[in-house]
Design a protein around this motif. Structure first.
Motif, PDB file in Angstrom:
ATOM      1  N   ALA A 275       0.856  -1.186   0.000  1.00 34.75           N
ATOM      2  CA  ALA A 275       0.000   0.000   0.000  1.00 34.75           C
ATOM      3  C   ALA A 275       0.890   1.232   0.000  1.00 34.75           C
ATOM      4  CB  ALA A 275      -0.898  -0.015   1.233  1.00 34.75           C
TER       5      ALA A 275
ATOM      6  N   PRO B 128       3.175   2.341   5.354  1.00 33.56           N
ATOM      7  CA  PRO B 128       2.052   2.013   4.473  1.00 33.56           C
ATOM      8  C   PRO B 128       0.721   2.250   5.185  1.00 33.56           C
ATOM      9  CG  PRO B 128       3.694   0.261   4.438  1.00 33.56           C
ATOM     10  CD  PRO B 128       4.083   1.206   5.540  1.00 33.56           C
TER      11      PRO B 128
ATOM     12  N   LEU C  25      -6.428  -1.172  -2.240  1.00 34.58           N
ATOM     13  CA  LEU C  25      -5.156  -1.190  -1.507  1.00 34.58           C
ATOM     14  C   LEU C  25      -5.241  -1.991  -0.229  1.00 34.58           C
ATOM     15  CD1 LEU C  25      -4.347   2.596  -1.915  1.00 34.58           C
ATOM     16  CD2 LEU C  25      -3.508   0.695  -3.304  1.00 34.58           C
ATOM     17  N   MET C  26      -6.465  -2.181   0.252  1.00 28.03           N
ATOM     18  CA  MET C  26      -6.696  -2.940   1.484  1.00 28.03           C
ATOM     19  C   MET C  26      -7.959  -3.770   1.309  1.00 28.03           C
ATOM     20  SD  MET C  26      -6.131   0.118   4.247  1.00 28.03           S
ATOM     21  CE  MET C  26      -6.362  -0.981   5.638  1.00 28.03           C
TER      22      MET C  26
ATOM     23  N   GLY D 297      -1.985   0.629   5.408  1.00 32.49           N
ATOM     24  CA  GLY D 297      -2.573  -0.495   6.132  1.00 32.49           C
ATOM     25  C   GLY D 297      -1.767  -1.009   7.295  1.00 32.49           C
TER      26      GLY D 297
ATOM     27  N   ALA E 213      -9.015   3.715   0.632  1.00 32.06           N
ATOM     28  CA  ALA E 213      -7.969   2.716   0.391  1.00 32.06           C
ATOM     29  C   ALA E 213      -8.594   1.373   0.034  1.00 32.06           C
ATOM     30  CB  ALA E 213      -7.071   2.587   1.613  1.00 32.06           C
ATOM     31  N   THR E 214      -9.698   1.017   0.682  1.00 32.54           N
ATOM     32  CA  THR E 214     -10.397  -0.236   0.373  1.00 32.54           C
ATOM     33  C   THR E 214     -11.006  -0.170  -1.023  1.00 32.54           C
ATOM     34  OG1 THR E 214     -10.859  -0.590   2.714  1.00 32.54           O
ATOM     35  CG2 THR E 214     -12.200  -1.836   1.147  1.00 32.54           C
TER      36      THR E 214
ATOM     37  N   TYR F 207      -0.520   8.955   0.086  1.00 33.64           N
ATOM     38  CA  TYR F 207      -1.949   8.736  -0.109  1.00 33.64           C
ATOM     39  C   TYR F 207      -2.838   9.873   0.394  1.00 33.64           C
ATOM     40  CZ  TYR F 207      -6.083   5.884  -0.905  1.00 33.64           C
ATOM     41  OH  TYR F 207      -7.280   5.405  -1.374  1.00 33.64           O
TER      42      TYR F 207
ATOM     43  N   TYR G 259      -9.583   5.102   5.104  1.00 35.71           N
ATOM     44  CA  TYR G 259      -9.552   3.652   4.939  1.00 35.71           C
ATOM     45  C   TYR G 259     -10.627   3.156   3.978  1.00 35.71           C
ATOM     46  CZ  TYR G 259      -5.854   3.206   8.351  1.00 35.71           C
ATOM     47  OH  TYR G 259      -4.651   3.283   8.988  1.00 35.71           O
TER      48      TYR G 259
END
Length: 130
Positions: A36, A73, A125-126, A75, A120-121, A42, A117
């Motif tokens: 990530a 990162p 990325l997660m 995550g 990112a999901t 980010y 988050y």
């Protein structure tokens, strides 16, 4: 030798040779990439995608998260580290006459981190919570 047995390794070698891939190529690829992006990489993208009002509400907390975990990162932060982050925010806040003991600070910081988050999901990325 890990989980693969000798038979699996013997089967993989000819396949890798036909593909023109050496075992070292596989190791270099894994070691050379990050799962990530970092917070420093980010957060600016997330900030740019927010509306002006949301940016005003979440910006302080996203920037502080990037200050604290910048090179890590996205995550890699544990729930315990997030709790410590929230406690540090409350300890550093300005106490006003109408203060509620840091409750608003914590709520806004959690909302900002949830936003980060979720992005990112959604960006793959997660993985989301099961």
């Amino acid at each position: 030798m890990g989980e693969a047995g000798q038979a699996e390794l013997d089967a993989a070698r000819p396949l890798l040779e036909r593909m023109g891939v050496s075992p070292l190529d596989l190791l270099e690829d894994v070691q050379g990439r990050s799962a990530a992006p970092t917070f420093d990489d980010y957060v600016p993208g997330v900030m740019a995608s927010l509306t002006a009002g949301t940016r005003k509400s979440y910006g302080t907390y996203l920037h502080r998260a990037a200050e604290r975990w910048g090179s890590r990162p996205v995550g890699s932060v544990s729930p315990s580290e997030i709790r410590t982050f929230l406690a540090d925010l409350v300890a550093a806040m300005q106490v006003r006459r109408n203060a509620r003991g840091g409750r608003g600070t914590q709520e806004n910081a959690i909302a900002a981190l949830r936003c980060l988050y979720r992005r990112a999901t959604a960006d793959g990325l997660m993985r989301g919570a099961a």
